[in-house]
Design an enzyme around this catalytic site. Structure first.
Site, PDB file in Angstrom:
ATOM      1  N   THR A   1       0.818  -1.218   0.000  1.00  0.00           N
ATOM      2  CA  THR A   1       0.000   0.000   0.000  1.00  0.00           C
ATOM      3  C   THR A   1       0.853   1.270   0.000  1.00  0.00           C
ATOM      4  O   THR A   1       1.999   1.246   0.472  1.00  0.00           O
ATOM      5  CB  THR A   1      -0.897  -0.008   1.266  1.00  0.00           C
ATOM      6  OG1 THR A   1      -1.483   1.270   1.447  1.00  0.00           O
ATOM      7  CG2 THR A   1      -0.089  -0.312   2.524  1.00  0.00           C
ATOM      8  N   ASP A   2       0.267   2.364  -0.463  1.00  0.00           N
ATOM      9  CA  ASP A   2       0.964   3.654  -0.395  1.00  0.00           C
ATOM     10  C   ASP A   2       1.023   4.187   1.038  1.00  0.00           C
ATOM     11  O   ASP A   2       1.774   5.113   1.327  1.00  0.00           O
ATOM     12  CB  ASP A   2       0.285   4.691  -1.310  1.00  0.00           C
ATOM     13  CG  ASP A   2      -1.176   4.979  -0.965  1.00  0.00           C
ATOM     14  OD1 ASP A   2      -1.736   4.305  -0.065  1.00  0.00           O
ATOM     15  OD2 ASP A   2      -1.758   5.877  -1.605  1.00  0.00           O
ATOM     16  N   GLU A   3       0.226   3.574   1.936  1.00  0.00           N
ATOM     17  CA  GLU A   3       0.159   4.102   3.311  1.00  0.00           C
ATOM     18  C   GLU A   3       1.478   3.930   4.056  1.00  0.00           C
ATOM     19  O   GLU A   3       1.703   4.584   5.072  1.00  0.00           O
ATOM     20  CB  GLU A   3      -1.006   3.456   4.068  1.00  0.00           C
ATOM     21  CG  GLU A   3      -2.318   3.666   3.332  1.00  0.00           C
ATOM     22  CD  GLU A   3      -3.566   3.341   4.124  1.00  0.00           C
ATOM     23  OE1 GLU A   3      -3.532   3.364   5.352  1.00  0.00           O
ATOM     24  OE2 GLU A   3      -4.590   3.069   3.467  1.00  0.00           O
TER      25      GLU A   3
ATOM     26  N   TYR B   1      -1.910  -0.618  10.923  1.00  0.00           N
ATOM     27  CA  TYR B   1      -2.029  -1.272   9.610  1.00  0.00           C
ATOM     28  C   TYR B   1      -0.821  -0.954   8.733  1.00  0.00           C
ATOM     29  O   TYR B   1      -0.142  -1.859   8.232  1.00  0.00           O
ATOM     30  CB  TYR B   1      -3.324  -0.824   8.910  1.00  0.00           C
ATOM     31  CG  TYR B   1      -3.327  -1.127   7.419  1.00  0.00           C
ATOM     32  CD1 TYR B   1      -3.276  -2.438   6.959  1.00  0.00           C
ATOM     33  CD2 TYR B   1      -3.356  -0.092   6.471  1.00  0.00           C
ATOM     34  CE1 TYR B   1      -3.258  -2.725   5.594  1.00  0.00           C
ATOM     35  CE2 TYR B   1      -3.345  -0.368   5.105  1.00  0.00           C
ATOM     36  CZ  TYR B   1      -3.292  -1.685   4.675  1.00  0.00           C
ATOM     37  OH  TYR B   1      -3.262  -1.960   3.328  1.00  0.00           O
TER      38      TYR B   1
ATOM     39  N   LYS C   1       2.229  -3.384   7.304  1.00  0.00           N
ATOM     40  CA  LYS C   1       2.520  -3.559   5.869  1.00  0.00           C
ATOM     41  C   LYS C   1       3.965  -3.145   5.575  1.00  0.00           C
ATOM     42  O   LYS C   1       4.658  -3.786   4.784  1.00  0.00           O
ATOM     43  CB  LYS C   1       1.554  -2.733   5.008  1.00  0.00           C
ATOM     44  CG  LYS C   1       0.123  -3.228   4.982  1.00  0.00           C
ATOM     45  CD  LYS C   1      -0.066  -4.609   4.399  1.00  0.00           C
ATOM     46  CE  LYS C   1       0.149  -4.661   2.888  1.00  0.00           C
ATOM     47  NZ  LYS C   1      -0.202  -5.997   2.334  1.00  0.00           N
TER      48      LYS C   1
HETATM   49  P1  NAD Z   1      -9.486  -7.501   2.085  1.00  0.00           P
HETATM   50  O1  NAD Z   1      -9.488  -7.222   3.551  1.00  0.00           O
HETATM   51  O2  NAD Z   1     -10.709  -7.241   1.288  1.00  0.00           O
HETATM   52  O3  NAD Z   1      -9.103  -9.034   1.844  1.00  0.00           O
HETATM   53  C1  NAD Z   1      -8.092  -9.683   2.546  1.00  0.00           C
HETATM   54  C2  NAD Z   1      -8.236 -11.185   2.294  1.00  0.00           C
HETATM   55  O4  NAD Z   1      -7.159 -11.846   2.988  1.00  0.00           O
HETATM   56  C3  NAD Z   1      -9.538 -11.760   2.835  1.00  0.00           C
HETATM   57  O5  NAD Z   1     -10.110 -12.627   1.874  1.00  0.00           O
HETATM   58  C4  NAD Z   1      -9.115 -12.536   4.067  1.00  0.00           C
HETATM   59  O6  NAD Z   1      -9.937 -13.657   4.348  1.00  0.00           O
HETATM   60  C5  NAD Z   1      -7.706 -12.969   3.685  1.00  0.00           C
HETATM   61  N1  NAD Z   1      -6.866 -13.216   4.859  1.00  0.00           N
HETATM   62  C6  NAD Z   1      -6.705 -12.421   5.952  1.00  0.00           C
HETATM   63  N2  NAD Z   1      -5.857 -13.012   6.814  1.00  0.00           N
HETATM   64  C7  NAD Z   1      -5.442 -14.171   6.244  1.00  0.00           C
HETATM   65  C8  NAD Z   1      -4.531 -15.194   6.633  1.00  0.00           C
HETATM   66  N3  NAD Z   1      -3.890 -15.149   7.811  1.00  0.00           N
HETATM   67  N4  NAD Z   1      -4.329 -16.224   5.802  1.00  0.00           N
HETATM   68  C9  NAD Z   1      -4.983 -16.288   4.608  1.00  0.00           C
HETATM   69  N5  NAD Z   1      -5.853 -15.359   4.190  1.00  0.00           N
HETATM   70  C10 NAD Z   1      -6.080 -14.313   4.997  1.00  0.00           C
HETATM   71  O7  NAD Z   1      -8.237  -6.701   1.512  1.00  0.00           O
HETATM   72  P2  NAD Z   1      -8.049  -5.978   0.097  1.00  0.00           P
HETATM   73  O8  NAD Z   1      -8.594  -4.616   0.183  1.00  0.00           O
HETATM   74  O9  NAD Z   1      -8.496  -6.888  -0.976  1.00  0.00           O
HETATM   75  O10 NAD Z   1      -6.465  -5.841   0.069  1.00  0.00           O
HETATM   76  C11 NAD Z   1      -5.666  -6.865  -0.501  1.00  0.00           C
HETATM   77  C12 NAD Z   1      -4.209  -6.465  -0.376  1.00  0.00           C
HETATM   78  O11 NAD Z   1      -3.986  -5.236  -1.047  1.00  0.00           O
HETATM   79  C13 NAD Z   1      -3.764  -6.249   1.073  1.00  0.00           C
HETATM   80  O12 NAD Z   1      -2.477  -6.769   1.223  1.00  0.00           O
HETATM   81  C14 NAD Z   1      -3.769  -4.740   1.229  1.00  0.00           C
HETATM   82  O13 NAD Z   1      -2.812  -4.328   2.181  1.00  0.00           O
HETATM   83  C15 NAD Z   1      -3.396  -4.304  -0.167  1.00  0.00           C
HETATM   84  N6  NAD Z   1      -3.903  -2.976  -0.575  1.00  0.00           N
HETATM   85  C16 NAD Z   1      -5.226  -2.678  -0.435  1.00  0.00           C
HETATM   86  C17 NAD Z   1      -5.692  -1.432  -0.873  1.00  0.00           C
HETATM   87  C18 NAD Z   1      -7.150  -1.067  -0.786  1.00  0.00           C
HETATM   88  O14 NAD Z   1      -7.503   0.076  -1.092  1.00  0.00           O
HETATM   89  N7  NAD Z   1      -8.045  -1.971  -0.442  1.00  0.00           N
HETATM   90  C19 NAD Z   1      -4.796  -0.501  -1.411  1.00  0.00           C
HETATM   91  C20 NAD Z   1      -3.456  -0.848  -1.523  1.00  0.00           C
HETATM   92  C21 NAD Z   1      -3.023  -2.101  -1.113  1.00  0.00           C
HETATM   93  P1  TYD Z   2     -10.714   3.913   4.083  1.00  0.00           P
HETATM   94  O1  TYD Z   2     -11.631   3.430   3.008  1.00  0.00           O
HETATM   95  O2  TYD Z   2     -10.820   3.318   5.439  1.00  0.00           O
HETATM   96  O3  TYD Z   2      -9.224   3.773   3.502  1.00  0.00           O
HETATM   97  P2  TYD Z   2      -7.815   4.286   4.130  1.00  0.00           P
HETATM   98  O4  TYD Z   2      -8.009   4.711   5.517  1.00  0.00           O
HETATM   99  O5  TYD Z   2      -6.998   3.046   4.053  1.00  0.00           O
HETATM  100  O6  TYD Z   2      -7.360   5.379   3.229  1.00  0.00           O
HETATM  101  O7  TYD Z   2     -10.903   5.480   4.248  1.00  0.00           O
HETATM  102  C1  TYD Z   2     -10.688   6.372   3.167  1.00  0.00           C
HETATM  103  C2  TYD Z   2     -10.801   7.779   3.709  1.00  0.00           C
HETATM  104  O8  TYD Z   2     -12.140   7.994   4.147  1.00  0.00           O
HETATM  105  C3  TYD Z   2      -9.934   8.030   4.928  1.00  0.00           C
HETATM  106  O9  TYD Z   2      -9.436   9.364   4.883  1.00  0.00           O
HETATM  107  C4  TYD Z   2     -10.866   7.868   6.096  1.00  0.00           C
HETATM  108  C5  TYD Z   2     -12.199   8.343   5.531  1.00  0.00           C
HETATM  109  N1  TYD Z   2     -13.403   7.689   6.090  1.00  0.00           N
HETATM  110  C6  TYD Z   2     -14.462   8.472   6.571  1.00  0.00           C
HETATM  111  O10 TYD Z   2     -14.405   9.709   6.548  1.00  0.00           O
HETATM  112  N2  TYD Z   2     -15.553   7.844   7.058  1.00  0.00           N
HETATM  113  C7  TYD Z   2     -15.647   6.475   7.119  1.00  0.00           C
HETATM  114  O11 TYD Z   2     -16.688   5.961   7.615  1.00  0.00           O
HETATM  115  C8  TYD Z   2     -14.570   5.697   6.605  1.00  0.00           C
HETATM  116  C9  TYD Z   2     -14.633   4.191   6.628  1.00  0.00           C
HETATM  117  C10 TYD Z   2     -13.466   6.354   6.081  1.00  0.00           C
END
Ligand code: NAD
Ligand code: TYD
Length: 353
Positions: free
Chosen positions: A133-135, A159, A163
């Site tokens: 992630t960019d975070e 989180y 990561k």
């Molecule tokens: P998500 O929470 O929707 O899905 C995570 C999946 O991992 C779930 O299916 C869960 O059951 C599985 N999981 C969790 N713990 C596990 C374990 N111990 N063993 C096996 N499986 C396990 O997450 P996402 O949003 O799809 O993110 C996927 C990846 O991308 C993550 O690594 C996250 O850090 C990264 N990412 C997400 C975003 C975003 O905006 N969602 C952005 C950048 C990077």
């Molecule tokens: P989120 O989807 O949780 O992603 P991340 O925190 O990983 O960027 O949140 C996106 C942005 O929206 C973040 O600045 C937090 C804000 N946010 C709210 O304002 N209200 C909410 O209920 C949630 C879930 C997020």
């Protein structure tokens, strides 16, 4: 690598993982795709329902911390490509309980790296793609330049710290053992199959059930939104053409303030949804207490991916949000069961207590 691939996709039942699996199975039907997912609250086997029973697809329920399971899967399936998505992924949950983040994101990634290292030493071919992630780069001020691959790590939440820890391990396995790894750091994704705890699906669903729309703080925090299909196409390019040992940033060139985004969603819902409980849904917007340590701004510079591998995002935020709103409108059967007692308890902890 020539011929068809054999992929292990961890976290393939989650949001991005399941989009990636659908993308991959359609683009490369001759490849074998094995999904390993623990099915935590965020994992949903229904996300992969249309692939069940297909010859080149297998689902395994299991934990990435289970070394024996990893060893047997890598060997038995003769895996050459690991696409590692499995993680605890929600910042608010990491504030409530960081333990699971350390376990899955750090210990789990370490366990997977160890298993893959042993497996790779016997076959000397393959790739371990670590999806991050960019975070990990921390928070930007309004006038700061967007994150590049050389921006120093400065994670601010449990989180992002977990990561960052996993990214460092992946990097170390390349430099120390020569394990063929690539790291991608991506901005906020959105699209189909995203669990309702995240901003966009939470707002869509709350609008559809007439619940208030909780905007943290002043709503001026900025995220760089990427449509999940564009993330999948970027990962495709990285897996096929990325340079081992490198990091690639993936972003959407779509910086939007949270409040503006929520207003855009309200406008789309007013236009597309029949019989909304509250109309106009902007009336539902409510400012709530800010998230502790809330990062102000993320922005990704993905010039490297563009210039070296020719990838750019193809979906504008207007188009992506429209597609996403339409998906949540037409997939009530997908999201309604997710509003479980566990979810209500979580919601109460974050938004009420
Ligand atoms: P998500 O929470 O929707 O899905 C995570 C999946 O991992 C779930 O299916 C869960 O059951 C599985 N999981 C969790 N713990 C596990 C374990 N111990 N063993 C096996 N499986 C396990 O997450 P996402 O949003 O799809 O993110 C996927 C990846 O991308 C993550 O690594 C996250 O850090 C990264 N990412 C997400 C975003 C975003 O905006 N969602 C952005 C950048 C990077
Ligand atoms: P989120 O989807 O949780 O992603 P991340 O925190 O990983 O960027 O949140 C996106 C942005 O929206 C973040 O600045 C937090 C804000 N946010 C709210 O304002 N209200 C909410 O209920 C949630 C879930 C997020």
């Amino acid at each position: 690598m020539r011929g068809s691939r054999r992929l292990l996709v961890t976290g393939g039942a989650g949001f991005i993982g399941s989009n990636f699996v659908h993308y991959w199975c359609e683009a490369y039907p001759d490849d074998r795709v094995v999904v390993l997912d623990a099915l935590t609250y965020a994992g949903n086997r229904h996300n992969l329902a249309s692939l069940e029973g297909q010859e080149n697809f297998r689902f395994v329920k299991g934990d990435i911390c289970d070394r024996a399971l990893l060893d047997s899967l890598l060997q038995e399936e003769n895996i050459d490509t690991v696409a590692h998505f499995a993680a605890e992924s929600h910042v608010d949950r990491s504030i409530l309980g960081p333990g699971a983040f350390i376990q899955t994101n750090i210990v789990g990634t370490f366990t997977l790296l160890e298993a893959f290292r042993k497996h790779w030493e016997t076959r000397q071919e393959g790739i371990f793609l670590h999806v991050s992630t960019d975070e990990v780069y921390g928070s930007l001020n309004p006038s700061d330049r967007a994150f590049t691959e050389t921006t120093p790590y400065a994670p601010n939440s449990p989180y992002s710290a977990s990561k960052a820890g996993s990214d460092h391990l992946v990097r170390a396995y390349y430099h120390t053992y020569g394990v063929p790894t690539i790291i991608t750091n991506c901005s906020n994704n959105y699209g189909p199959y995203q669990f309702p705890e995240k901003l966009i699906p939470l707002m869509c669903i709350n609008i559809l059930i007439g619940k208030s729309l909780p905007v943290y703080g002043d709503g001026q925090n900025i995220r760089d939104w990427l449509y999940v299909g564009d993330h999948c196409s970027a990962l495709d390019v990285v897996i096929h053409h990325g340079k081992l040992g490198e990091t690639y940033n993936i972003g959407g060139n779509n910086e939007v303030k949270n409040l503006d985004l929520v207003n855009m969603l309200c406008q789309l819902m007013d236009e597309l949804a029949p019989n909304l409980p509250v109309h106009s849904c902007k009336k539902l917007i409510a400012f709530v207490k800010d998230r502790p340590g809330h990062d102000r701004r993320y922005a990704i510079d993905s010039t490297k991916l563009k210039t070296e591998l020719g990838w750019t995002p193809s979906v504008t935020v207007e188009e992506g949000l429209r597609r996403t709103v339409e998906w949540y409108l037409t997939h009530r059967d997908w999201w309604e069961p997710l509003l479980s007692e566990e979810y209500q308890a979580y919601y109460h902890q974050v938004y009420v207590s």
